[in-house]
Design a protein around this motif. Structure first.
Motif, PDB file in Angstrom:
ATOM      1  N   THR A   1       0.829  -1.210   0.000  1.00  0.00           N
ATOM      2  CA  THR A   1       0.000   0.000   0.000  1.00  0.00           C
ATOM      3  C   THR A   1       0.857   1.251   0.000  1.00  0.00           C
ATOM      4  OG1 THR A   1      -1.753  -1.139   1.229  1.00  0.00           O
ATOM      5  CG2 THR A   1      -1.774   1.264   1.303  1.00  0.00           C
ATOM      6  N   ASN A   2       0.442   2.229  -0.795  1.00  0.00           N
ATOM      7  CA  ASN A   2       1.043   3.557  -0.819  1.00  0.00           C
ATOM      8  C   ASN A   2       0.241   4.442   0.137  1.00  0.00           C
ATOM      9  OD1 ASN A   2       1.489   6.352  -1.519  1.00  0.00           O
ATOM     10  ND2 ASN A   2       2.482   5.647  -3.394  1.00  0.00           N
ATOM     11  N   LEU A   3       0.856   4.902   1.203  1.00  0.00           N
ATOM     12  CA  LEU A   3       0.135   5.661   2.223  1.00  0.00           C
ATOM     13  C   LEU A   3      -0.372   6.997   1.703  1.00  0.00           C
ATOM     14  CD1 LEU A   3       2.348   4.894   5.345  1.00  0.00           C
ATOM     15  CD2 LEU A   3       0.053   4.040   4.863  1.00  0.00           C
ATOM     16  N   HIS A   4       0.328   7.600   0.744  1.00  0.00           N
ATOM     17  CA  HIS A   4      -0.172   8.845   0.153  1.00  0.00           C
ATOM     18  C   HIS A   4      -1.495   8.599  -0.571  1.00  0.00           C
ATOM     19  CE1 HIS A   4       3.062  11.659   1.033  1.00  0.00           C
ATOM     20  NE2 HIS A   4       3.928  10.674   0.791  1.00  0.00           N
ATOM     21  N   GLN A   5      -1.618   7.453  -1.235  1.00  0.00           N
ATOM     22  CA  GLN A   5      -2.875   7.131  -1.920  1.00  0.00           C
ATOM     23  C   GLN A   5      -3.996   6.901  -0.919  1.00  0.00           C
ATOM     24  OE1 GLN A   5      -2.043   3.820  -4.515  1.00  0.00           O
ATOM     25  NE2 GLN A   5      -0.822   5.054  -5.950  1.00  0.00           N
ATOM     26  N   VAL A   6      -3.683   6.296   0.226  1.00  0.00           N
ATOM     27  CA  VAL A   6      -4.684   6.110   1.286  1.00  0.00           C
ATOM     28  C   VAL A   6      -5.195   7.461   1.773  1.00  0.00           C
ATOM     29  CG1 VAL A   6      -5.000   5.359   3.686  1.00  0.00           C
ATOM     30  CG2 VAL A   6      -3.832   3.871   2.043  1.00  0.00           C
ATOM     31  N   ALA A   7      -4.271   8.387   2.044  1.00  0.00           N
ATOM     32  CA  ALA A   7      -4.661   9.722   2.508  1.00  0.00           C
ATOM     33  C   ALA A   7      -5.472  10.457   1.435  1.00  0.00           C
ATOM     34  CB  ALA A   7      -3.429  10.530   2.889  1.00  0.00           C
TER      35      ALA A   7
ATOM     36  N   GLN B   1     -14.088  23.818   6.009  1.00  0.00           N
ATOM     37  CA  GLN B   1     -12.929  23.409   6.788  1.00  0.00           C
ATOM     38  C   GLN B   1     -11.787  22.962   5.879  1.00  0.00           C
ATOM     39  OE1 GLN B   1     -15.060  20.428   8.962  1.00  0.00           O
ATOM     40  NE2 GLN B   1     -15.392  21.729  10.745  1.00  0.00           N
ATOM     41  N   THR B   2     -10.596  23.037   6.409  1.00  0.00           N
ATOM     42  CA  THR B   2      -9.393  22.653   5.671  1.00  0.00           C
ATOM     43  C   THR B   2      -8.717  21.484   6.367  1.00  0.00           C
ATOM     44  OG1 THR B   2      -9.052  24.953   4.992  1.00  0.00           O
ATOM     45  CG2 THR B   2      -7.174  23.455   4.792  1.00  0.00           C
ATOM     46  N   LEU B   3      -8.289  20.508   5.583  1.00  0.00           N
ATOM     47  CA  LEU B   3      -7.513  19.396   6.126  1.00  0.00           C
ATOM     48  C   LEU B   3      -6.048  19.634   5.785  1.00  0.00           C
ATOM     49  CD1 LEU B   3      -7.512  16.574   7.515  1.00  0.00           C
ATOM     50  CD2 LEU B   3      -7.536  15.598   5.200  1.00  0.00           C
ATOM     51  N   THR B   4      -5.250  19.822   6.820  1.00  0.00           N
ATOM     52  CA  THR B   4      -3.808  20.001   6.647  1.00  0.00           C
ATOM     53  C   THR B   4      -3.112  18.674   6.898  1.00  0.00           C
ATOM     54  OG1 THR B   4      -3.933  22.304   7.380  1.00  0.00           O
ATOM     55  CG2 THR B   4      -1.768  21.249   7.423  1.00  0.00           C
ATOM     56  N   ARG B   5      -2.284  18.251   5.942  1.00  0.00           N
ATOM     57  CA  ARG B   5      -1.619  16.953   6.048  1.00  0.00           C
ATOM     58  C   ARG B   5      -0.143  17.131   6.359  1.00  0.00           C
ATOM     59  NH1 ARG B   5      -3.585  13.356   0.947  1.00  0.00           N
ATOM     60  NH2 ARG B   5      -2.941  15.176  -0.262  1.00  0.00           N
ATOM     61  N   TYR B   6       0.300  16.393   7.374  1.00  0.00           N
ATOM     62  CA  TYR B   6       1.717  16.365   7.728  1.00  0.00           C
ATOM     63  C   TYR B   6       2.206  14.943   7.453  1.00  0.00           C
ATOM     64  CZ  TYR B   6       0.537  20.719  10.088  1.00  0.00           C
ATOM     65  OH  TYR B   6       0.099  21.992  10.355  1.00  0.00           O
ATOM     66  N   ILE B   7       2.596  14.713   6.216  1.00  0.00           N
ATOM     67  CA  ILE B   7       3.000  13.381   5.776  1.00  0.00           C
ATOM     68  C   ILE B   7       4.303  13.515   4.989  1.00  0.00           C
ATOM     69  CG2 ILE B   7       2.322  11.305   4.511  1.00  0.00           C
ATOM     70  CD1 ILE B   7      -0.583  12.223   4.743  1.00  0.00           C
ATOM     71  N   PRO B   8       5.363  12.850   5.395  1.00  0.00           N
ATOM     72  CA  PRO B   8       6.631  12.950   4.649  1.00  0.00           C
ATOM     73  C   PRO B   8       6.444  12.542   3.184  1.00  0.00           C
ATOM     74  CG  PRO B   8       6.951  11.822   6.746  1.00  0.00           C
ATOM     75  CD  PRO B   8       5.477  11.961   6.562  1.00  0.00           C
ATOM     76  N   ARG B   9       7.152  13.229   2.311  1.00  0.00           N
ATOM     77  CA  ARG B   9       7.032  12.892   0.889  1.00  0.00           C
ATOM     78  C   ARG B   9       7.520  11.481   0.603  1.00  0.00           C
ATOM     79  NH1 ARG B   9       8.702  18.033  -2.945  1.00  0.00           N
ATOM     80  NH2 ARG B   9       7.028  19.448  -2.245  1.00  0.00           N
TER      81      ARG B   9
END
Length: 346
Positions: free
Chosen positions: A192-198, A214-222
């Motif tokens: 699984t690619n976690l970026h695709q999950v998000a 509302q805004t969803l801010t993502r803190y996910i390493p590239r």
């Protein structure tokens, strides 16, 4: 007469005997455990003094069932907490002097029944609201399509999308909850690619976030490794957590989503800026049918989402907890194992 059955049976139920004056003559270990009263303190005391009722206008003895019958009676534990007891009066020969009661603590079962009853009463409303909105939007499109502007059509389509998303989430949680209760809940780990999950979770939640501005801010390493998880269930975890954060945060607020991989573990966090969750309810909110907010507020759902989240994470060898957000609101933190765990690999 021997009011005390074998020890194995005594540990599961309470056995209490009392005389014609209403004073306790026998009080087994099960009765101690149920009532909170030590046997040495209960013996010789009036039955009504040990089994007090929430309403003091009537006594425990007055509510007892007839011999051979059983009845549910609400009493107070020694510490003052309410208990629901299933009381059976044992049918004895007429020459026996004492009366014997068999007590079974039904408190948790009754609480579960009340929650289920509330759930069944509320689920129809949860389906009816988005279905009514769907029906209204489709009727307008069918009847007035030629007269509607592009902006009005887009608004109606957004309303339809929002309603369908709500129904999809509700049905997913219902199906998962049913499989959990039946003991048939399993995960299937895949690469699984976690970026695709998000991305998928955000796509599902976008109508709700847009409606509430509302805004969803993502803190996910590239750079994140490809991991083996049940991607469909992980999306469901994020959808439920983001949905709760959105519903409890004020309009126009920001919601934070954090994901990171540390060794063989995935760690995640969803933070909101809502009213927060009282410390004493933080364990209960992960049980089925328990909702976070006021039961009169329709937006708060049917109380399945967090129990499903907990089950999914536990199947992955993980866990979830909730804490205060220093900026106000709540932080739901979760982790799961990236090893095979209990899931089924394809």
């Amino acid at each position: 007469m021997n009011p005390n059955p074998d020890p194995e049976f005594s540990t599961e139920v309470g056995i209490v005997a009392f005389d014609a004056a209403g004073c306790i003559t026998s009080f087994n270990h099960g009765a101690e455990k149920i009532s909170g009263w030590p046997g040495e303190l209960a013996l010789s005391r009036p039955l009504d003094a040990i089994f007090r009722l929430p309403e003091e206008q009537i006594s425990f003895q007055m509510l007892l069932p007839r011999p051979g019958r059983q009845k549910q009676i609400e009493v107070l534990h020694q510490n003052g907490e309410a208990l629901t007891l299933l009381v059976t009066q044992v049918q004895l020969p007429s020459n026996e002097g004492d009366t014997v009661l068999v007590l079974s603590d039904q408190t948790e079962e009754q609480a579960e029944k009340k929650l289920q009853s509330y759930f069944l009463g509320n689920i129809s409303h949860e389906f009816r609201t988005p279905l009514s909105a769907l029906n209204a939007s489709v009727e307008l499109l069918l009847e007035d399509l030629g007269q509607l502007s592009q902006a009005e059509i887009a608004q109606l389509l957004n309303s339809i999308h929002f309603s369908v998303t709500g129904l999809q989430t509700l049905i997913d949680n219902l199906l998962e909850s049913t499989s959990i209760e039946a003991g048939q809940f399993r995960i299937r780990r895949r690469k699984t690619n976690l970026h695709q999950v998000a991305d998928e979770a955000l796509h599902i939640m976008r109508p709700l976030l847009t409606r509430r501005q509302q805004t969803l801010t993502r803190y996910i390493p590239r750079q994140l490794p490809i991991v083996k998880v049940d991607s469909t269930r992980l999306v469901q975890v994020l959808v439920n957590l983001i949905s709760n954060a959105s519903k409890y945060s004020p309009i126009g607020e920001t919601i934070e989503l954090t994901l990171r991989v540390d060794g063989n573990s995935l760690h995640g966090m969803v933070a909101d800026h809502g009213p927060g969750i009282p410390l004493e309810t933080r364990t209960d909110i992960f049980r089925r049918y328990v909702r976070l907010g006021d039961k009169d507020e329709a937006q708060y759902g049917v109380g399945l989402g967090l129990s499903v989240v907990k089950a999914i994470l536990e199947q992955h060898g993980g866990q979830i907890s909730v804490a205060d957000n220093p900026g106000g609101g709540s932080i739901f933190e979760f982790s799961l194992s990236l090893e095979e765990g209990e899931g089924e690999l394809p």
